[in-house]
Design a protein around this motif. Sequence first.
Motif, PDB file in Angstrom:
ATOM      1  N   ASP A 239      49.739  37.838  40.807  1.00 47.84           N
ATOM      2  CA  ASP A 239      48.573  38.707  40.945  1.00 47.84           C
ATOM      3  C   ASP A 239      47.323  37.869  40.675  1.00 47.84           C
ATOM      4  OD1 ASP A 239      47.523  41.210  41.499  1.00 47.84           O
ATOM      5  OD2 ASP A 239      47.539  41.870  39.414  1.00 47.84           O
TER       6      ASP A 239
ATOM      7  N   ASN B 282      43.297  41.930  44.518  1.00 46.36           N
ATOM      8  CA  ASN B 282      42.494  43.154  44.611  1.00 46.36           C
ATOM      9  C   ASN B 282      41.033  42.722  44.644  1.00 46.36           C
ATOM     10  OD1 ASN B 282      41.425  42.914  41.957  1.00 46.36           O
ATOM     11  ND2 ASN B 282      43.159  43.992  41.069  1.00 46.36           N
TER      12      ASN B 282
ATOM     13  N   THR C  63      48.040  51.637  46.286  1.00 49.54           N
ATOM     14  CA  THR C  63      47.628  51.048  45.012  1.00 49.54           C
ATOM     15  C   THR C  63      46.805  52.049  44.196  1.00 49.54           C
ATOM     16  OG1 THR C  63      46.761  49.001  44.054  1.00 49.54           O
ATOM     17  CG2 THR C  63      45.494  49.944  45.871  1.00 49.54           C
TER      18      THR C  63
ATOM     19  N   ALA D 190      52.149  50.805  43.936  1.00 53.17           N
ATOM     20  CA  ALA D 190      51.855  49.917  42.803  1.00 53.17           C
ATOM     21  C   ALA D 190      51.312  50.692  41.597  1.00 53.17           C
ATOM     22  CB  ALA D 190      50.854  48.849  43.249  1.00 53.17           C
TER      23      ALA D 190
ATOM     24  N   TYR E 208      50.070  51.026  37.819  1.00 58.26           N
ATOM     25  CA  TYR E 208      49.346  50.089  36.947  1.00 58.26           C
ATOM     26  C   TYR E 208      49.833  50.269  35.505  1.00 58.26           C
ATOM     27  CZ  TYR E 208      45.834  49.187  40.623  1.00 58.26           C
ATOM     28  OH  TYR E 208      45.169  48.812  41.764  1.00 58.26           O
TER      29      TYR E 208
ATOM     30  N   ALA F 266      52.459  46.779  38.709  1.00 59.55           N
ATOM     31  CA  ALA F 266      51.316  45.879  38.541  1.00 59.55           C
ATOM     32  C   ALA F 266      50.657  46.142  37.191  1.00 59.55           C
ATOM     33  CB  ALA F 266      50.328  46.110  39.670  1.00 59.55           C
ATOM     34  N   SER F 267      49.670  45.300  36.876  1.00 59.14           N
ATOM     35  CA  SER F 267      48.904  45.445  35.631  1.00 59.14           C
ATOM     36  C   SER F 267      49.809  45.283  34.405  1.00 59.14           C
ATOM     37  CB  SER F 267      48.191  46.808  35.608  1.00 59.14           C
ATOM     38  OG  SER F 267      47.429  46.963  34.431  1.00 59.14           O
TER      39      SER F 267
ATOM     40  N   LYS G 104      50.549  43.174  30.756  1.00 61.69           N
ATOM     41  CA  LYS G 104      49.894  42.378  29.727  1.00 61.69           C
ATOM     42  C   LYS G 104      50.894  41.590  28.886  1.00 61.69           C
ATOM     43  CE  LYS G 104      45.708  42.869  30.821  1.00 61.69           C
ATOM     44  NZ  LYS G 104      46.135  42.815  32.239  1.00 61.69           N
TER      45      LYS G 104
END
Length: 226
Positions: A6, A28, A110, A130, A132, A166-167, A169
């Motif tokens: 990403d 993005n 998304t 997707a 987040y 996605a997203s 951490k």
Amino acid sequence: MKLMIDDANLENIKKIYEFFPIDGVTTNPSILAKNKKQPFEVLKEIREFIGSEAQLHVQVIAEDADGMRQDADRIQKELGNNTYIKIPATKEGLKAMKMLYEEGFFITATAIYTQMQAFLAAKAGAEYVAPYVNRIDNLGANGIRTTKEIYDIFKNNGFKTKVLAASFKNSQQVLELCTYGIGACTVSPDVLEGLIKNDTVAMAVKAFARDFEGLCGTGKTMANCN
Ligand code: E4P
């Protein structure tokens, strides 16, 4: 499970590709802005580097369905096969997805924060959705649980749509979804590095080398020992 980067920084992408088994790249508008190069300049460089077989996911900017369709046409024309058009799962986005699906585009829905957005996007023809993960967590909800439920919704309804989570951490978030067997994760370079970084492993490997050198001599390996 497919694993994607990403990011839109070509140097970062090259460094990750050298070591990790990677299936493609997602971007993005914020990621493109951070990179400071003009969008199609960098996207074409990425496409050239990853090749025509790898997936490249690129987001539309327009917020109305007709504008999204025009963005999609340009993205597809410039970046070729295996390019997935990322469309936010808004009401206008659903309209765009239905049109683009009919025209044969690959769609990644998304900005997915809820299971219902994912369900509607799948019905509208999205190839991927997707969710987040970390941003959902930051709302006080549970990104992993939401993502697993989306996977279950697709399975229970017989959709061919896959989850592209996605997203992220941290490694734990990625691991939980690997274990569940979802379709794909897209992960930033720093979180990808964290998936394999482990000082205990590094120390164990060093100790093996030291022991071997004790037997065969400094700098010796299987390639040059007696
Ligand atoms: C992917 O589709 C998203 O654009 C991206 O992963 C969001 O990640 P972030 O929450 O780290 O910005």
